[in-house]
Design a protein around this motif. Structure first.
Motif, PDB file in Angstrom:
ATOM      1  N   GLN A  62       0.852  -1.178   0.000  1.00 43.74           N
ATOM      2  CA  GLN A  62       0.000   0.000   0.000  1.00 43.74           C
ATOM      3  C   GLN A  62       0.890   1.231   0.000  1.00 43.74           C
ATOM      4  O   GLN A  62       1.635   1.476   0.937  1.00 43.74           O
ATOM      5  N   LEU A  63       0.849   1.992  -1.092  1.00 45.97           N
ATOM      6  CA  LEU A  63       1.671   3.190  -1.221  1.00 45.97           C
ATOM      7  C   LEU A  63       0.818   4.429  -1.004  1.00 45.97           C
ATOM      8  O   LEU A  63      -0.370   4.443  -1.339  1.00 45.97           O
ATOM      9  N   ILE A  65      -0.129   8.369  -1.925  1.00 47.22           N
ATOM     10  CA  ILE A  65      -0.283   9.036  -3.222  1.00 47.22           C
ATOM     11  C   ILE A  65       1.062   9.562  -3.707  1.00 47.22           C
ATOM     12  O   ILE A  65       1.411   9.420  -4.882  1.00 47.22           O
ATOM     13  N   ARG A  66       1.848  10.153  -2.814  1.00 47.67           N
ATOM     14  CA  ARG A  66       3.172  10.678  -3.203  1.00 47.67           C
ATOM     15  C   ARG A  66       4.075   9.560  -3.714  1.00 47.67           C
ATOM     16  O   ARG A  66       4.775   9.721  -4.707  1.00 47.67           O
ATOM     17  N   GLU A  67       4.070   8.425  -3.022  1.00 51.61           N
ATOM     18  CA  GLU A  67       4.893   7.290  -3.451  1.00 51.61           C
ATOM     19  C   GLU A  67       4.432   6.739  -4.796  1.00 51.61           C
ATOM     20  O   GLU A  67       5.255   6.395  -5.647  1.00 51.61           O
ATOM     21  N   GLN A  68       3.125   6.673  -5.011  1.00 57.03           N
ATOM     22  CA  GLN A  68       2.601   6.201  -6.296  1.00 57.03           C
ATOM     23  C   GLN A  68       3.011   7.137  -7.425  1.00 57.03           C
ATOM     24  O   GLN A  68       3.454   6.688  -8.490  1.00 57.03           O
ATOM     25  N   MET A  69       2.881   8.442  -7.198  1.00 50.35           N
ATOM     26  CA  MET A  69       3.246   9.410  -8.230  1.00 50.35           C
ATOM     27  C   MET A  69       4.743   9.352  -8.524  1.00 50.35           C
ATOM     28  O   MET A  69       5.162   9.459  -9.679  1.00 50.35           O
ATOM     29  N   ALA A  70       5.574   9.163  -7.493  1.00 52.46           N
ATOM     30  CA  ALA A  70       7.023   9.047  -7.702  1.00 52.46           C
ATOM     31  C   ALA A  70       7.339   7.798  -8.516  1.00 52.46           C
ATOM     32  O   ALA A  70       8.203   7.827  -9.407  1.00 52.46           O
ATOM     33  N   ALA A  71       6.643   6.703  -8.239  1.00 52.37           N
ATOM     34  CA  ALA A  71       6.868   5.469  -8.994  1.00 52.37           C
ATOM     35  C   ALA A  71       6.453   5.649 -10.443  1.00 52.37           C
ATOM     36  O   ALA A  71       7.153   5.222 -11.368  1.00 52.37           O
ATOM     37  N   TYR A  72       5.313   6.297 -10.689  1.00 54.41           N
ATOM     38  CA  TYR A  72       4.871   6.561 -12.063  1.00 54.41           C
ATOM     39  C   TYR A  72       5.889   7.433 -12.799  1.00 54.41           C
ATOM     40  O   TYR A  72       6.211   7.193 -13.955  1.00 54.41           O
ATOM     41  N   LYS A  73       6.386   8.467 -12.109  1.00 53.43           N
ATOM     42  CA  LYS A  73       7.355   9.376 -12.722  1.00 53.43           C
ATOM     43  C   LYS A  73       8.627   8.621 -13.098  1.00 53.43           C
ATOM     44  O   LYS A  73       9.181   8.819 -14.181  1.00 53.43           O
TER      45      LYS A  73
END
Length: 95
Positions: A62-63, A65-73
């Motif tokens: 479970q990430l 939102i900031r971690e998810q966006m960093a992973a997408y980037k």
């Protein structure tokens, strides 16, 4: 059932398969031939939330939102040759 070699050219495989399918109640599916082997069907799980932890092969962390966006980037940045080169150089610097 074994068929003698000299009779194989005369055997109607399509008709035999059709008769077996009718008698067994089977069905050709994209993955192969499907036939019912028992009289009952039981549904054990209605969705991922019903599966006990000991039966799960893996789970996603479970990430935030900031971690998810960093992973997408990171995935987007690494999708070009130049971005991939920068990511691999960054990995070497961290070692």
């Amino acid at each position: 059932m074994p068929i003698p070699e000299e009779l194989k050219d005369y055997f109607d495989y399509e008709a035999y398969g059709r008769d077996i399918s009718i008698n067994e109640g089977g069905h050709m599916a994209p993955g192969g031939y499907v036939v019912q082997t028992s009289g009952d069907f039981r549904e054990y799980y209605h969705g991922p939330q019903d599966i006990p932890a000991e039966h799960k092969v893996f789970s996603y962390p479970q990430l935030s939102i900031r971690e998810q966006m960093a992973a997408y980037k990171e995935v987007i940045d690494g999708s070009s040759k130049e971005g991939f080169r920068r990511l691999t150089e960054k990995g070497r610097e961290e070692r």
